[in-house]
Write a protein that holds these residues in place. Structure first.
Motif, PDB file in Angstrom:
ATOM      1  N   SER A  75       0.846  -1.200   0.000  1.00 15.54           N
ATOM      2  CA  SER A  75       0.000   0.000   0.000  1.00 15.54           C
ATOM      3  C   SER A  75       0.880   1.248   0.000  1.00 15.54           C
ATOM      4  O   SER A  75       2.061   1.189   0.334  1.00 15.54           O
ATOM      5  N   ASP A  76       0.291   2.350  -0.387  1.00 19.25           N
ATOM      6  CA  ASP A  76       1.019   3.615  -0.444  1.00 19.25           C
ATOM      7  C   ASP A  76       1.119   4.209   0.961  1.00 19.25           C
ATOM      8  O   ASP A  76       0.107   4.588   1.552  1.00 19.25           O
ATOM      9  N   ILE A  77       2.318   4.241   1.502  1.00 17.29           N
ATOM     10  CA  ILE A  77       2.548   4.788   2.834  1.00 17.29           C
ATOM     11  C   ILE A  77       3.422   6.024   2.694  1.00 17.29           C
ATOM     12  O   ILE A  77       4.499   5.968   2.092  1.00 17.29           O
ATOM     13  N   GLN A  78       2.954   7.129   3.234  1.00 14.92           N
ATOM     14  CA  GLN A  78       3.711   8.374   3.171  1.00 14.92           C
ATOM     15  C   GLN A  78       4.807   8.360   4.235  1.00 14.92           C
ATOM     16  O   GLN A  78       4.562   8.005   5.386  1.00 14.92           O
ATOM     17  N   VAL A  79       6.007   8.746   3.831  1.00 15.94           N
ATOM     18  CA  VAL A  79       7.148   8.805   4.737  1.00 15.94           C
ATOM     19  C   VAL A  79       7.507  10.268   4.952  1.00 15.94           C
ATOM     20  O   VAL A  79       7.613  11.032   3.989  1.00 15.94           O
ATOM     21  N   ASN A  80       7.684  10.636   6.194  1.00 16.96           N
ATOM     22  CA  ASN A  80       8.095  11.989   6.539  1.00 16.96           C
ATOM     23  C   ASN A  80       9.448  12.275   5.881  1.00 16.96           C
ATOM     24  O   ASN A  80      10.400  11.511   6.062  1.00 16.96           O
ATOM     25  N   PRO A  81       9.558  13.346   5.100  1.00 10.07           N
ATOM     26  CA  PRO A  81      10.829  13.648   4.427  1.00 10.07           C
ATOM     27  C   PRO A  81      11.978  13.909   5.397  1.00 10.07           C
ATOM     28  O   PRO A  81      13.141  13.811   5.025  1.00 10.07           O
ATOM     29  N   ASN A  82      11.672  14.231   6.658  1.00 14.54           N
ATOM     30  CA  ASN A  82      12.716  14.464   7.663  1.00 14.54           C
ATOM     31  C   ASN A  82      13.036  13.227   8.488  1.00 14.54           C
ATOM     32  O   ASN A  82      13.831  13.298   9.428  1.00 14.54           O
ATOM     33  N   ALA A  83      12.418  12.095   8.165  1.00 12.83           N
ATOM     34  CA  ALA A  83      12.653  10.866   8.923  1.00 12.83           C
ATOM     35  C   ALA A  83      14.116  10.434   8.805  1.00 12.83           C
ATOM     36  O   ALA A  83      14.710  10.510   7.734  1.00 12.83           O
ATOM     37  N   LYS A  84      14.678   9.997   9.923  1.00 11.58           N
ATOM     38  CA  LYS A  84      16.075   9.540   9.930  1.00 11.58           C
ATOM     39  C   LYS A  84      16.172   8.056   9.627  1.00 11.58           C
ATOM     40  O   LYS A  84      17.233   7.564   9.288  1.00 11.58           O
ATOM     41  N   SER A  85      15.058   7.331   9.774  1.00 16.13           N
ATOM     42  CA  SER A  85      15.055   5.893   9.522  1.00 16.13           C
ATOM     43  C   SER A  85      13.644   5.451   9.163  1.00 16.13           C
ATOM     44  O   SER A  85      12.666   6.063   9.590  1.00 16.13           O
ATOM     45  N   LEU A  86      13.546   4.386   8.392  1.00 19.42           N
ATOM     46  CA  LEU A  86      12.255   3.796   8.075  1.00 19.42           C
ATOM     47  C   LEU A  86      11.866   2.742   9.105  1.00 19.42           C
ATOM     48  O   LEU A  86      10.716   2.329   9.175  1.00 19.42           O
ATOM     49  N   THR A 105      20.689   5.171   6.215  1.00 26.25           N
ATOM     50  CA  THR A 105      20.324   6.072   5.123  1.00 26.25           C
ATOM     51  C   THR A 105      19.371   5.338   4.187  1.00 26.25           C
ATOM     52  O   THR A 105      19.451   4.114   4.054  1.00 26.25           O
ATOM     53  N   PHE A 106      18.473   6.078   3.542  1.00 31.40           N
ATOM     54  CA  PHE A 106      17.525   5.453   2.628  1.00 31.40           C
ATOM     55  C   PHE A 106      17.072   6.471   1.594  1.00 31.40           C
ATOM     56  O   PHE A 106      17.231   7.675   1.778  1.00 31.40           O
ATOM     57  N   LYS A 107      16.497   5.929   0.511  1.00 33.42           N
ATOM     58  CA  LYS A 107      15.890   6.786  -0.505  1.00 33.42           C
ATOM     59  C   LYS A 107      14.776   6.012  -1.200  1.00 33.42           C
ATOM     60  O   LYS A 107      14.798   4.782  -1.264  1.00 33.42           O
ATOM     61  N   LYS A 108      13.816   6.758  -1.703  1.00 30.34           N
ATOM     62  CA  LYS A 108      12.717   6.152  -2.444  1.00 30.34           C
ATOM     63  C   LYS A 108      13.209   5.838  -3.843  1.00 30.34           C
ATOM     64  O   LYS A 108      13.787   6.697  -4.510  1.00 30.34           O
ATOM     65  N   VAL A 109      12.982   4.603  -4.301  1.00 29.61           N
ATOM     66  CA  VAL A 109      13.457   4.194  -5.616  1.00 29.61           C
ATOM     67  C   VAL A 109      12.324   3.829  -6.567  1.00 29.61           C
ATOM     68  O   VAL A 109      12.562   3.586  -7.743  1.00 29.61           O
TER      69      VAL A 109
END
Length: 157
Positions: A75-86, A105-109
């Motif tokens: 499902s589409d889950i919104q991640v806070n752009p300031n989050a330090k970890s998922l 560290t992470f990034k949306k791919v």
């Protein structure tokens, strides 16, 4: 063809040798990390969120382990752009010894897909064929228990 002095030829040969040595030393590390991340060491899925440990590398002169991971959600889950970890408080055990993460560290791919790395300090004690357990009890603020087990390669560890 031009006549080049012996010193010029020696210098050119030395530079070429140095470049070959530098590429030779860097290449195995890059190949190892790249091939590891394509194989996948294990995955766990809870509540439609799949965590995969793609691979690892031993870095910082054998002092740290860097885990490469992918998280995919159905499902589409919104991640806070300031989050330090998922992930909520990821734990890494190497041969029954808890090691603490030092960075994440992470990034949306892609749609509902993230890739990242977690780095942790290793201890001086190095058993043969160390068993690793990676565990977290939350991803994307969703509760659950994701646990993945694998064994480190002695040649790299």
């Amino acid at each position: 063809m031009r006549n080049l002095s012996k010193n010029t030829m020696r210098f050119s040969g030395g530079v070429a040798l140095l470049i070959c040595l530098l590429i030779g030393f860097a290449s195995p590390t890059l190949t190892s990390a790249e091939s590891m991340s394509n194989q996948g060491l294990g995955s766990a899925e809870v509540n439609g969120i799949k965590l995969t440990i793609n691979g690892y590398s031993i870095v910082n002169h054998g002092q740290n382990i860097r885990l490469y991971y992918t998280i995919h959600s159905k499902s589409d889950i919104q991640v806070n752009p300031n989050a330090k970890s998922l992930m909520a408080s990821p734990h890494i055990w190497v041969a029954h010894t808890l090691v603490r993460e030092t960075s994440d560290t992470f990034k949306k791919v892609g749609k509902n897909e993230y890739k990242g790395t977690i780095e942790a300090q290793l201890h001086q004690y190095r058993p043969e064929k160390p068993h690793v357990t990676f565990k977290t009890d939350g991803i994307f603020n969703q509760n659950g228990e994701w646990a993945i087990d694998f064994i480190l390669n002695n040649a790299e560890y």
